[in-house]
Write an enzyme that holds these catalytic residues in place. Structure first.
Site, PDB file in Angstrom:
ATOM      1  N   GLY A  13       0.829  -1.208   0.000  1.00  0.00           N
ATOM      2  CA  GLY A  13       0.000   0.000   0.000  1.00  0.00           C
ATOM      3  C   GLY A  13       0.860   1.253   0.000  1.00  0.00           C
ATOM      4  O   GLY A  13       0.520   2.278  -0.600  1.00  0.00           O
ATOM      5  N   ASN A  14       2.012   1.153   0.652  1.00  0.00           N
ATOM      6  CA  ASN A  14       2.925   2.301   0.721  1.00  0.00           C
ATOM      7  C   ASN A  14       3.693   2.521  -0.578  1.00  0.00           C
ATOM      8  O   ASN A  14       4.373   3.529  -0.737  1.00  0.00           O
ATOM      9  CB  ASN A  14       3.907   2.140   1.884  1.00  0.00           C
ATOM     10  CG  ASN A  14       3.196   2.301   3.225  1.00  0.00           C
ATOM     11  OD1 ASN A  14       2.499   3.274   3.452  1.00  0.00           O
ATOM     12  ND2 ASN A  14       3.341   1.318   4.088  1.00  0.00           N
ATOM     13  N   LYS A 131      -0.912  -2.011  14.083  1.00  0.00           N
ATOM     14  CA  LYS A 131      -0.693  -1.790  12.649  1.00  0.00           C
ATOM     15  C   LYS A 131      -0.858  -0.318  12.278  1.00  0.00           C
ATOM     16  O   LYS A 131      -1.933   0.258  12.425  1.00  0.00           O
ATOM     17  CB  LYS A 131      -1.683  -2.632  11.837  1.00  0.00           C
ATOM     18  CG  LYS A 131      -1.644  -2.282  10.366  1.00  0.00           C
ATOM     19  CD  LYS A 131      -1.699  -3.465   9.461  1.00  0.00           C
ATOM     20  CE  LYS A 131      -1.592  -3.041   8.017  1.00  0.00           C
ATOM     21  NZ  LYS A 131      -0.219  -2.924   7.555  1.00  0.00           N
ATOM     22  N   LYS A 216      -1.267  -7.463   5.145  1.00  0.00           N
ATOM     23  CA  LYS A 216      -1.449  -8.088   3.829  1.00  0.00           C
ATOM     24  C   LYS A 216      -0.342  -9.087   3.509  1.00  0.00           C
ATOM     25  O   LYS A 216      -0.570 -10.015   2.733  1.00  0.00           O
ATOM     26  CB  LYS A 216      -1.590  -7.033   2.728  1.00  0.00           C
ATOM     27  CG  LYS A 216      -0.357  -6.228   2.423  1.00  0.00           C
ATOM     28  CD  LYS A 216       0.359  -6.702   1.219  1.00  0.00           C
ATOM     29  CE  LYS A 216       1.663  -5.967   0.963  1.00  0.00           C
ATOM     30  NZ  LYS A 216       2.385  -5.320   2.033  1.00  0.00           N
ATOM     31  N   LYS A 278       6.740  -9.033   6.583  1.00  0.00           N
ATOM     32  CA  LYS A 278       7.166  -9.540   5.271  1.00  0.00           C
ATOM     33  C   LYS A 278       8.059 -10.772   5.459  1.00  0.00           C
ATOM     34  O   LYS A 278       7.932 -11.763   4.748  1.00  0.00           O
ATOM     35  CB  LYS A 278       7.926  -8.457   4.481  1.00  0.00           C
ATOM     36  CG  LYS A 278       7.048  -7.262   4.179  1.00  0.00           C
ATOM     37  CD  LYS A 278       7.711  -6.301   3.215  1.00  0.00           C
ATOM     38  CE  LYS A 278       7.061  -4.937   3.275  1.00  0.00           C
ATOM     39  NZ  LYS A 278       5.615  -4.955   3.106  1.00  0.00           N
TER      40      LYS A 278
HETATM   41  P1  ADP Z   1       4.229  -1.951   2.495  1.00  0.00           P
HETATM   42  O1  ADP Z   1       3.145  -0.962   2.297  1.00  0.00           O
HETATM   43  O2  ADP Z   1       4.904  -2.333   1.229  1.00  0.00           O
HETATM   44  O3  ADP Z   1       3.844  -3.131   3.339  1.00  0.00           O
HETATM   45  P2  ADP Z   1       5.794  -1.079   4.799  1.00  0.00           P
HETATM   46  O4  ADP Z   1       5.942   0.360   5.125  1.00  0.00           O
HETATM   47  O5  ADP Z   1       4.894  -1.889   5.652  1.00  0.00           O
HETATM   48  O6  ADP Z   1       5.374  -1.143   3.258  1.00  0.00           O
HETATM   49  O7  ADP Z   1       7.222  -1.783   4.792  1.00  0.00           O
HETATM   50  C1  ADP Z   1       8.284  -1.264   3.995  1.00  0.00           C
HETATM   51  C2  ADP Z   1       9.166  -0.339   4.822  1.00  0.00           C
HETATM   52  O8  ADP Z   1       9.891  -1.082   5.807  1.00  0.00           O
HETATM   53  C3  ADP Z   1      10.270   0.352   4.062  1.00  0.00           C
HETATM   54  O9  ADP Z   1       9.831   1.519   3.436  1.00  0.00           O
HETATM   55  C4  ADP Z   1      11.312   0.648   5.147  1.00  0.00           C
HETATM   56  O10 ADP Z   1      11.174   1.987   5.593  1.00  0.00           O
HETATM   57  C5  ADP Z   1      10.916  -0.247   6.308  1.00  0.00           C
HETATM   58  N1  ADP Z   1      11.963  -1.119   6.839  1.00  0.00           N
HETATM   59  C6  ADP Z   1      12.085  -1.393   8.151  1.00  0.00           C
HETATM   60  N2  ADP Z   1      13.091  -2.244   8.378  1.00  0.00           N
HETATM   61  C7  ADP Z   1      13.639  -2.553   7.177  1.00  0.00           C
HETATM   62  C8  ADP Z   1      14.711  -3.412   6.773  1.00  0.00           C
HETATM   63  N3  ADP Z   1      15.402  -4.134   7.659  1.00  0.00           N
HETATM   64  N4  ADP Z   1      15.019  -3.488   5.451  1.00  0.00           N
HETATM   65  C9  ADP Z   1      14.303  -2.770   4.550  1.00  0.00           C
HETATM   66  N5  ADP Z   1      13.283  -1.930   4.884  1.00  0.00           N
HETATM   67  C10 ADP Z   1      12.927  -1.820   6.177  1.00  0.00           C
HETATM   68 MG    MG Z   2       3.212  -3.146   5.371  1.00  0.00          MG
END
Ligand code: ADP
Ligand code: MG
Length: 315
Positions: A13-14, A131, A216, A278
């Site tokens: 979503g981000n 969340k 998700k 993830k």
């Molecule tokens: P999405 O909407 O794709 O789920 P999130 O914001 O939930 O996105 O997760 C992606 C974000 O996680 C990245 O933009 C980054 O800022 C953050 N992040 C935190 N820890 C890590 C890591 N170890 N490696 C890469 N990104 C990370």
């Molecule tokens: Mg996320």
């Protein structure tokens, strides 16, 4: 004839509302254009696709819209706002993808399915909202909130403060058999949007919506297991998974076994609510199905599957 490998793609979503964007429909459509270019490449590479997407920014915006307009319109519950995002984003993805398929002369059909996901009403997450959803607020804006309101906000990966809601664990995709049938029938399916609409099963055997937002990535892993996918591809707004993220010694990791991933997780490299789920999803899928999981950016989807970008999680 050998079946084409089945890929579950989870789009962040981000990545659909980027950092510093307000999230106008035009901004979202432009990001979805980029996303669908990548998805078309995956089809051209010979994968069958089930597409799922996040809704963190979008569902938060719908919630906020309801809150701001409550003097003139009745606010809805969070499950209904979640369903709205499946329609909003599903529509944009379906239209853009269909147009691109047409341009390339590919006859495959795209279907978006409103999808419910079963959660446990007793999940401890209901007592501990975690969340982050919706817009980002600055430290100053956060400091100016009332104490009561502050309790609903957390700092999100150095990007600002965000509202948090309960995020119970997904147990089962209610419509998984329908999704399977659509895939078997050659359709490109968009489903489990925003992690699915959270529902519980009552004593009377009926489903009821609950106020939560399912992660998700975790829901995508459940879906991938249930439909027997070969690969799980998680697309977000960073190129891959790093250790020491955001620090001077940050390093992207190209490959990690589930054992290594668990170790990094224990060491605190993957925060809950962003990278944590993830990796949890990747580990869950890989250990259960024996396939591979990939984590990368929208732009690098094809490269990641070819092993040339992003992070691969293997058993
Ligand atoms: P999405 O909407 O794709 O789920 P999130 O914001 O939930 O996105 O997760 C992606 C974000 O996680 C990245 O933009 C980054 O800022 C953050 N992040 C935190 N820890 C890590 C890591 N170890 N490696 C890469 N990104 C990370
Ligand atoms: Mg996320």
């Amino acid at each position: 004839m050998e079946k084409k490998p089945l890929l579950v793609v989870a789009v962040g979503g981000n990545a659909i509302i980027r950092e510093k964007q307000r999230g106008t429909q035009w901004e979202q459509l432009a990001n979805i254009e980029v996303c669908c270019e990548g998805l078309i490449e995956l089809l051209a590479m010979g994968y069958r696709l089930v597409i799922t997407h996040g809704n963190g920014p979008q569902v938060g915006n719908n919630l906020l819209r309801g809150k701001c307009a409550h003097h003139v319109l009745p606010p809805m519950m969070l499950d209904v706002y979640g369903a709205e995002t499946q329609g909003q984003l599903g529509y944009m993805l379906q239209r853009v993808l269909n147009n691109k398929l047409g341009e390339r002369g590919i006859s495959a059909k795209v279907v978006t399915l409103i999808t419910q996901v079963l959660v446990d009403g007793q999940d401890p997450a209901f007592k501990n909202p975690s969340k982050p959803i919706g817009p980002f607020y600055t430290r100053e804006e956060f400091e100016n909130m009332s104490e009561g309101e502050k309790a609903n906000y957390v700092e999100d990966s150095g990007r600002g403060y965000r509202r948090v809601v309960p995020s119970p664990k997904p147990h089962r995709v209610v419509e998984y058999q329908t999704i399977r049938e659509l895939v078997e029938g050659g359709k490109i399916v968009i489903a489990v949007g925003g992690g699915g609409i959270p529902v519980v099963k009552g004593q009377d055997g009926k489903y009821y919506g609950v106020e939560a937002v399912i992660d998700k990535d975790l829901a995508a892993a459940v879906l991938a297991r249930e439909i027997g996918a070969d690969y799980l591809l998680i697309l977000t707004n960073v190129e891959g998974v790093a250790i020491n993220f955001g620090k001077d010694n940050m390093t992207y990791i190209a490959k990690m076994s589930t054992t290594e991933a668990r170790q990094y997780m224990k060491e605190g490299h993957f925060p809950p609510g962003s990278m944590g789920p993830k990796l949890e999803a990747a580990i869950d899928f890989v250990e259960f199905n024996g396939g591979k999981a990939f984590i990368t950016s929208l732009e690098k989807a094809g490269l990641a599957l070819a092993g040339k970008s992003g992070t691969i999680v293997y058993k």
